[in-house]
Design a protein around this motif. Structure first.
Motif, PDB file in Angstrom:
ATOM      1  N   LEU A   2      -5.667  -0.735  10.097  1.00 53.84           N
ATOM      2  CA  LEU A   2      -5.720  -0.865   8.935  1.00 53.84           C
ATOM      3  C   LEU A   2      -5.604   0.485   8.139  1.00 53.84           C
ATOM      4  N   ARG A   3      -5.078   0.604   7.065  1.00 51.91           N
ATOM      5  CA  ARG A   3      -5.376   1.698   6.339  1.00 51.91           C
ATOM      6  C   ARG A   3      -6.942   1.636   5.886  1.00 51.91           C
ATOM      7  N   LYS A   4      -7.320   2.711   5.779  1.00 61.03           N
ATOM      8  CA  LYS A   4      -8.899   2.997   5.284  1.00 61.03           C
ATOM      9  C   LYS A   4      -8.930   2.460   4.022  1.00 61.03           C
ATOM     10  N   ALA A   5      -9.896   1.349   3.707  1.00 59.05           N
ATOM     11  CA  ALA A   5     -10.069   0.869   2.314  1.00 59.05           C
ATOM     12  C   ALA A   5     -11.583   0.787   2.217  1.00 59.05           C
ATOM     13  N   GLN A  10     -12.307  -1.175   8.855  1.00 59.21           N
ATOM     14  CA  GLN A  10     -11.335  -0.573   9.418  1.00 59.21           C
ATOM     15  C   GLN A  10     -10.682  -1.498  10.389  1.00 59.21           C
ATOM     16  N   LYS A  14      -7.178  -6.131  12.541  1.00 58.71           N
ATOM     17  CA  LYS A  14      -6.553  -5.480  13.553  1.00 58.71           C
ATOM     18  C   LYS A  14      -6.331  -6.804  14.735  1.00 58.71           C
ATOM     19  N   ASP A 122      -5.302  -7.848   0.362  1.00 62.26           N
ATOM     20  CA  ASP A 122      -4.473  -6.921   0.410  1.00 62.26           C
ATOM     21  C   ASP A 122      -5.015  -5.450   0.372  1.00 62.26           C
ATOM     22  N   LYS A 123      -6.136  -5.450  -0.222  1.00 60.52           N
ATOM     23  CA  LYS A 123      -6.944  -4.154  -0.420  1.00 60.52           C
ATOM     24  C   LYS A 123      -7.326  -3.732   0.906  1.00 60.52           C
ATOM     25  N   PHE A 124      -7.490  -4.655   2.064  1.00 62.34           N
ATOM     26  CA  PHE A 124      -7.852  -4.347   3.397  1.00 62.34           C
ATOM     27  C   PHE A 124      -6.765  -4.522   4.212  1.00 62.34           C
ATOM     28  N   SER A 125      -5.405  -4.503   3.729  1.00 64.52           N
ATOM     29  CA  SER A 125      -4.289  -4.687   4.492  1.00 64.52           C
ATOM     30  C   SER A 125      -4.217  -5.730   5.733  1.00 64.52           C
ATOM     31  N   PRO A 127      -3.094  -8.491   7.782  1.00 67.85           N
ATOM     32  CA  PRO A 127      -1.776  -8.847   8.055  1.00 67.85           C
ATOM     33  C   PRO A 127      -1.517 -10.147   7.635  1.00 67.85           C
ATOM     34  N   GLN A 131      -3.895 -13.379   6.775  1.00 71.56           N
ATOM     35  CA  GLN A 131      -4.137 -13.882   5.536  1.00 71.56           C
ATOM     36  C   GLN A 131      -3.816 -15.266   5.521  1.00 71.56           C
TER      37      GLN A 131
END
Length: 150
Positions: A2-5, A10, A14, A122-125, A127, A131
């Motif tokens: 993930l992008r760092k949120a 993190q 994944k 979405d904030k935590f990306s 997948p 979701q």
């Protein structure tokens, strides 16, 4: 990855690749990153819904948000999501019907809640596949939460 949120999230969402994935399909719990990642995402979601004016316009929901300490609410939601995702936790709270019976939650309020869920995922990306699984579980509770139309 993930992008760092947020520091603890993190690993949320994944997925395994290569030989890890070939040996067995990981549970949603594992694909979401386990209890620490799930708890971080739940914390964001609960913080979001506790102040959402679309939800708190319902005086019964607003009252419920002020009766329950946020930490306890976060704990129970984390426990439930971990359990539903295949983790070792067991949900120890009341049923969804019992918890929401007197709140008179409308379909519009349910949609506002689901909008908040989407914003958090979405904030935590997270997948798309994960979701969809998380939202399917949440949707499975809708009939017990949304008040029947009069």
């Amino acid at each position: 990855m993930l992008r760092k949120a947020g520091a603890g999230a993190q690993g949320f969402g994944k997925t395994m690749t290569g030989s890890e994935a070939a040996s067995e399909t990981p549970s949603l719990y594992d694909r979401l990153g386990g209890v620490y990642s799930i708890a971080t995402v739940v914390e964001d979601l609960i913080d979001r819904i506790m102040v959402d004016p679309r939800l708190n316009a319902n005086p019964r929901v607003d009252d419920a948000h002020h009766k329950v300490p946020p930490a306890g609410f976060k704990y129970l939601v984390t426990e439930m999501l971990c359990w539903a995702a295949g983790g070792p936790q067991r949900y120890s709270g009341r049923s969804m019907e019992e918890s929401h019976r007197d709140m008179a939650i409308t379909p519009g309020e349910w949609q506002a809640f689901m909008d908040d869920v989407q914003t958090t995922l979405d904030k935590f990306s997270v997948p798309a596949a994960e979701q969809a699984e998380v939202k399917a579980f949440i949707e499975s509770t809708r009939a017990a939460i949304v008040a029947p139309s009069a």
